[in-house]
Write a protein that holds these residues in place. Structure first.
Motif, PDB file in Angstrom:
ATOM      1  N   TRP A  19      -6.034 -26.524 -48.451  1.00  0.00           N
ATOM      2  CA  TRP A  19      -5.492 -25.572 -49.425  1.00  0.00           C
ATOM      3  C   TRP A  19      -5.686 -26.035 -50.862  1.00  0.00           C
ATOM      4  O   TRP A  19      -5.338 -25.324 -51.795  1.00  0.00           O
ATOM      5  N   TYR A  30       3.633 -25.960 -45.643  1.00  0.00           N
ATOM      6  CA  TYR A  30       4.248 -25.033 -44.697  1.00  0.00           C
ATOM      7  C   TYR A  30       5.642 -24.613 -45.149  1.00  0.00           C
ATOM      8  O   TYR A  30       6.032 -23.446 -44.996  1.00  0.00           O
ATOM      9  N   HIS A  33       5.699 -21.774 -47.358  1.00  0.00           N
ATOM     10  CA  HIS A  33       5.423 -20.495 -46.714  1.00  0.00           C
ATOM     11  C   HIS A  33       6.491 -20.115 -45.686  1.00  0.00           C
ATOM     12  O   HIS A  33       6.347 -19.116 -44.973  1.00  0.00           O
ATOM     13  N   SER A  64      -4.627 -19.295 -43.022  1.00  0.00           N
ATOM     14  CA  SER A  64      -3.510 -18.527 -43.560  1.00  0.00           C
ATOM     15  C   SER A  64      -3.070 -17.431 -42.599  1.00  0.00           C
ATOM     16  O   SER A  64      -1.918 -16.992 -42.632  1.00  0.00           O
ATOM     17  N   VAL A  67      -0.269 -18.728 -40.510  1.00  0.00           N
ATOM     18  CA  VAL A  67       0.949 -18.797 -41.315  1.00  0.00           C
ATOM     19  C   VAL A  67       1.576 -17.406 -41.421  1.00  0.00           C
ATOM     20  O   VAL A  67       2.795 -17.232 -41.269  1.00  0.00           O
ATOM     21  N   PHE A  68       0.739 -16.398 -41.656  1.00  0.00           N
ATOM     22  CA  PHE A  68       1.230 -15.017 -41.740  1.00  0.00           C
ATOM     23  C   PHE A  68       1.888 -14.583 -40.430  1.00  0.00           C
ATOM     24  O   PHE A  68       2.989 -14.018 -40.420  1.00  0.00           O
ATOM     25  N   ARG A  71       5.210 -16.383 -39.869  1.00  0.00           N
ATOM     26  CA  ARG A  71       6.278 -15.797 -40.695  1.00  0.00           C
ATOM     27  C   ARG A  71       6.739 -14.454 -40.130  1.00  0.00           C
ATOM     28  O   ARG A  71       7.840 -13.990 -40.444  1.00  0.00           O
TER      29      ARG A  71
END
Length: 311
Positions: A19, A30, A33, A64, A67-68, A71
């Motif tokens: 990143w 992390y 996020h 990513s 991560v999306f 979440r």
């Protein structure tokens, strides 16, 4: 390398992290996020006495997209292919894709066997070559093992438009018997062909685990073999799936995704072709395009994770 000096290939030097330089640690990244992430090595079981294969694995992945999804309430797990990322093996060399698929399946089944995952629906998710691997996993497992698959610009068949003409595949196969690891296969810069946003092309080029050499001969031959198998078995695919593809993709052919949609025996199948988008739908596009594709994926997953209403 002195500050300001350019990488020999004309790109910036690799970043410290995928990143960038900040924040300094994965835990901080992390946390920023709102997700948790962990990494480890998985020892793939062996049926022979060959060397142990170690796959680098992540729980959430470094992309990513994971991560999306994390979440959004999904537990995400990923593994680097042998010779890729931080997994063991010669960089970018996959001499046996069937063995790699078996290793990945062993890892995913180990994840599913955990007590805290009991009763959860499990989906396959793959981009580009990963999409092909998802379908190979499906074809090697019982039909009800997976609740579905999300296939992003999948390389499930080499299009006739870009496939090397005869007799080049036969020549490559013959030469690969003697020099399978040779990095000699010419190819265009996939970053330039995949990533639309210029600033994101610079980020992709600086990925510290990115392989910057030419494809290895044995890997290319094995990929041709595996995609030939998939192309001949599209009608055997029964898993529920969503396939998404950019209409302007020059790396994998959107017409192949259309052929997959038409040929698959799946009763639950959806295709979305995004006008003007390139290969990297979930990273390389402008943010509004990425949000559109993410939204379609999340809606498809949520619909198949929501219990049906009882009368």
């Amino acid at each position: 390398m002195p500050a300001g000096e350019q990488h020999p290939e004309g790109r910036d030097a690799p970043a410290i992290n995928f990143w960038g330089e900040h924040p300094a640690t994965e835990a901080e990244f992390y946390a920023a996020h709102g997700v948790e992430g962990e990494s480890s090595y998985f020892s793939a079981p062996r049926a022979d006495e060959g060397p142990e294969r170690q796959l680098f694995t992540r729980a959430w992945t470094f992309q990513s997209t994971a991560v999306f999804l994390a979440r959004s309430g999904f537990a995400c797990f990923a593994a680097d292919l042998p010779g890729h990322g931080r997994s063991h093996g010669l960089r970018a060399f996959v001499p046996d894709l069937d063995a790699a698929v078996a290793d990945l399946l062993a890892f995913f089944r180990a994840v599913r066997a955990r007590e805290d995952h009991a009763g959860l629906r499990c989906f396959l998710f793959g981009e580009s070559m990963g999409g092909a691997i998802c379908l190979l996993i499906h074809l090697r497992t019982p039909p009800d093992e997976w609740a579905g698959a999300v296939l992003v610009a999948p390389m499930c068949k080499i299009s006739d438009r870009i496939r090397p003409p005869w007799p080049l595949p036969e020549i490559l196969t013959f030469v690969a018997r003697f020099a399978p690891t040779a990095p000699i296969v010419p190819t265009a810069d996939l970053i330039d062909k995949s990533v639309k946003v210029a600033a994101k092309r610079a980020v992709a080029a600086r990925n510290p685990v990115r392989y910057g050499g030419r494809p290895r001969l044995g890997t290319v031959v094995e990929l041709l073999r595996a995609t030939d198998e998939l192309g001949a078995r599209l009608g055997e695919i029964t898993v529920p799936f969503l396939v998404v593809h950019g209409s302007a993709d020059e790396v994998t052919d959107p017409d192949v995704s259309r052929a997959l949609y038409e040929a698959a025996a799946s009763k639950d199948k959806t295709i979305k072709i995004y006008d003007g988008m390139l290969h990297s739908l979930l990273f390389g596009e402008p943010e509004e395009n990425i949000q559109r594709v993410r939204g379609d994926i999340l809606a498809w997953l949520n619909e198949r994770c929501t219990p049906a209403a009882t009368p």
